[in-house]
Motif scaffolding. Sequence first.
Motif, mmCIF file in Angstrom:
data_model
loop_
_atom_site.group_PDB
_atom_site.id
_atom_site.type_symbol
_atom_site.label_atom_id
_atom_site.label_comp_id
_atom_site.label_asym_id
_atom_site.label_seq_id
_atom_site.Cartn_x
_atom_site.Cartn_y
_atom_site.Cartn_z
ATOM 1 N N VAL A 23 0.838 -1.204 0.000
ATOM 2 C CA VAL A 23 0.000 0.000 0.000
ATOM 3 C C VAL A 23 0.873 1.253 0.000
ATOM 4 C CG1 VAL A 23 -1.680 1.326 1.362
ATOM 5 C CG2 VAL A 23 -1.990 -1.139 1.049
ATOM 6 N N ALA A 24 1.911 1.264 0.836
ATOM 7 C CA ALA A 24 2.817 2.423 0.888
ATOM 8 C C ALA A 24 3.526 2.613 -0.454
ATOM 9 C CB ALA A 24 3.840 2.248 2.009
ATOM 10 N N SER A 25 3.925 1.518 -1.082
ATOM 11 C CA SER A 25 4.612 1.605 -2.375
ATOM 12 C C SER A 25 3.718 2.215 -3.442
ATOM 13 C CB SER A 25 5.081 0.212 -2.818
ATOM 14 O OG SER A 25 6.044 -0.293 -1.925
ATOM 15 N N VAL A 26 2.478 1.761 -3.499
ATOM 16 C CA VAL A 26 1.532 2.301 -4.473
ATOM 17 C C VAL A 26 1.317 3.794 -4.228
ATOM 18 C CG1 VAL A 26 -0.889 2.247 -5.226
ATOM 19 C CG2 VAL A 26 0.371 0.107 -4.930
ATOM 20 N N TRP A 27 1.134 4.166 -2.963
ATOM 21 C CA TRP A 27 0.909 5.566 -2.587
ATOM 22 C C TRP A 27 2.105 6.429 -2.975
ATOM 23 C CZ3 TRP A 27 2.493 8.212 2.273
ATOM 24 C CH2 TRP A 27 1.855 9.437 2.453
ATOM 25 N N LEU A 28 3.307 5.959 -2.662
ATOM 26 C CA LEU A 28 4.516 6.710 -3.010
ATOM 27 C C LEU A 28 4.631 6.881 -4.522
ATOM 28 C CD1 LEU A 28 6.982 4.996 -0.534
ATOM 29 C CD2 LEU A 28 6.344 7.419 -0.483
ATOM 30 N N GLU A 29 4.483 5.785 -5.252
ATOM 31 C CA GLU A 29 4.618 5.826 -6.713
ATOM 32 C C GLU A 29 3.577 6.755 -7.342
ATOM 33 O OE1 GLU A 29 6.934 4.371 -8.665
ATOM 34 O OE2 GLU A 29 7.932 3.087 -7.201
ATOM 35 N N LYS A 30 2.354 6.729 -6.826
ATOM 36 C CA LYS A 30 1.312 7.617 -7.353
ATOM 37 C C LYS A 30 1.674 9.087 -7.142
ATOM 38 C CE LYS A 30 -3.057 7.111 -6.988
ATOM 39 N NZ LYS A 30 -4.425 6.938 -6.506
ATOM 40 N N ASN A 31 2.535 9.343 -6.170
ATOM 41 C CA ASN A 31 2.924 10.716 -5.861
ATOM 42 C C ASN A 31 4.337 11.049 -6.322
ATOM 43 O OD1 ASN A 31 0.706 12.146 -4.152
ATOM 44 N ND2 ASN A 31 0.729 10.014 -3.460
ATOM 45 N N GLY A 32 4.846 10.254 -7.262
ATOM 46 C CA GLY A 32 6.124 10.576 -7.897
ATOM 47 C C GLY A 32 7.368 10.213 -7.109
ATOM 48 N N ILE A 33 7.245 9.363 -6.106
ATOM 49 C CA ILE A 33 8.399 8.927 -5.318
ATOM 50 C C ILE A 33 8.601 7.441 -5.578
ATOM 51 C CG2 ILE A 33 9.344 8.626 -2.994
ATOM 52 C CD1 ILE A 33 7.594 11.006 -2.132
ATOM 53 N N SER A 34 9.808 7.072 -5.974
ATOM 54 C CA SER A 34 10.084 5.667 -6.246
ATOM 55 C C SER A 34 10.099 4.868 -4.950
ATOM 56 C CB SER A 34 11.422 5.504 -6.960
ATOM 57 O OG SER A 34 11.710 4.123 -7.112
ATOM 58 N N ALA A 35 9.392 3.749 -4.956
ATOM 59 C CA ALA A 35 9.375 2.853 -3.803
ATOM 60 C C ALA A 35 10.413 1.748 -3.935
ATOM 61 C CB ALA A 35 7.986 2.248 -3.632
ATOM 62 N N LYS A 36 11.156 1.735 -5.049
ATOM 63 C CA LYS A 36 12.170 0.706 -5.261
ATOM 64 C C LYS A 36 13.376 0.993 -4.373
ATOM 65 C CE LYS A 36 10.768 0.068 -10.044
ATOM 66 N NZ LYS A 36 11.117 0.377 -11.431
ATOM 67 N N GLN A 37 13.789 -0.024 -3.638
ATOM 68 C CA GLN A 37 14.920 0.131 -2.724
ATOM 69 C C GLN A 37 16.162 0.643 -3.457
ATOM 70 O OE1 GLN A 37 13.355 0.093 0.270
ATOM 71 N NE2 GLN A 37 14.646 -1.432 1.236
ATOM 72 N N GLU A 38 16.395 0.108 -4.674
ATOM 73 C CA GLU A 38 17.612 0.466 -5.408
ATOM 74 C C GLU A 38 17.642 1.937 -5.833
ATOM 75 O OE1 GLU A 38 14.847 -1.614 -8.431
ATOM 76 O OE2 GLU A 38 15.444 -1.955 -6.354
ATOM 77 N N ASP A 39 16.496 2.596 -5.891
ATOM 78 C CA ASP A 39 16.474 4.013 -6.256
ATOM 79 C C ASP A 39 16.831 4.920 -5.079
ATOM 80 O OD1 ASP A 39 15.832 3.353 -8.843
ATOM 81 O OD2 ASP A 39 13.681 3.724 -8.595
ATOM 82 N N GLY A 40 16.729 4.392 -3.878
ATOM 83 C CA GLY A 40 17.165 5.129 -2.684
ATOM 84 C C GLY A 40 16.304 6.310 -2.278
ATOM 85 N N GLU A 41 15.112 6.434 -2.845
ATOM 86 C CA GLU A 41 14.265 7.571 -2.446
ATOM 87 C C GLU A 41 13.603 7.341 -1.099
ATOM 88 O OE1 GLU A 41 11.805 9.445 -5.367
ATOM 89 O OE2 GLU A 41 13.233 9.023 -6.975
ATOM 90 N N VAL A 42 13.320 6.081 -0.772
ATOM 91 C CA VAL A 42 12.851 5.696 0.567
ATOM 92 C C VAL A 42 13.483 4.351 0.900
ATOM 93 C CG1 VAL A 42 10.617 6.897 0.436
ATOM 94 C CG2 VAL A 42 10.785 4.501 -0.276
ATOM 95 N N THR A 43 13.536 4.043 2.185
ATOM 96 C CA THR A 43 14.039 2.745 2.646
ATOM 97 C C THR A 43 12.961 2.107 3.504
ATOM 98 O OG1 THR A 43 16.294 3.600 2.696
ATOM 99 C CG2 THR A 43 15.864 1.584 3.945
ATOM 100 N N PHE A 44 12.576 0.880 3.160
ATOM 101 C CA PHE A 44 11.603 0.142 3.962
ATOM 102 C C PHE A 44 12.349 -0.754 4.945
ATOM 103 C CE2 PHE A 44 8.976 1.105 0.238
ATOM 104 C CZ PHE A 44 7.834 1.581 0.861
ATOM 105 N N LEU A 45 11.965 -0.679 6.205
ATOM 106 C CA LEU A 45 12.550 -1.513 7.249
ATOM 107 C C LEU A 45 11.470 -2.422 7.824
ATOM 108 C CD1 LEU A 45 14.641 1.140 9.211
ATOM 109 C CD2 LEU A 45 15.458 -0.500 7.533
ATOM 110 N N PRO A 46 11.641 -3.743 7.721
ATOM 111 C CA PRO A 46 10.623 -4.642 8.273
ATOM 112 C C PRO A 46 10.778 -4.851 9.780
ATOM 113 C CG PRO A 46 12.301 -5.889 7.092
ATOM 114 C CD PRO A 46 12.666 -4.439 6.953
#
Length: 195
Positions: A162-185
């Motif tokens: 859900v967070a990935s879809v929301w970020l991508e819809k708002n122009g922020i890459s959710a892909k870890q390799e792009d480094g725009e955000v970092t997801f920590l489980p």
Amino acid sequence: MKGFIKLISAIALFSIFISLFSGCGATNTGGTQDNGKTGTSAVEYKYGKIDIPGKDGSLCGAPIYIAYEKGFFKEQGFDVNLISADTETRKIGLNNGTIPIVNGDFQFFPSIENNVKVKVVDGLHYGCIKLIVPKDSPIQGVQDLKGKKISVDEIGGTPHQVASVWLEKNGISAKQEDGEVTFLPFSDGNLAVEA
């Protein structure tokens, strides 16, 4: 009141689904009553005993737990035993018939695509995925998340998706390799809040 009516409707649909698809036909005359709690009087259950995941303490499981506590399953003829089960156990249980129904989401889609014998019947509820920040946080919206760490329960789980879809819809890459955000489980939500 509108939310309460939706909850009751969802529970009713859930009960109907169990009635139609459970395959349980035994009658239990053991010493359980009132939602599976131990008692002295025998209760007959038209459809017998079934296990349903509902003891994980998550908000997503609340409708199942409420239905259990209010006796809705008993009214429909089921002696429900609430169990704890992780996602993989739920998938296996659905596939082999030991678990008749689960409350699930995105994490089941790859299994469906890989021909695991499950199907989506209906929505049970909505609105439990929230983004929270500390009271004094400067984060006010999605654009403020660039360069930040975001806690999720698991990579690939619903909050992550859900967070990935929301970020991508708002122009922020959710892909870890792009480094725009970092997801920590964090498998324990309390640790995520503490972090």
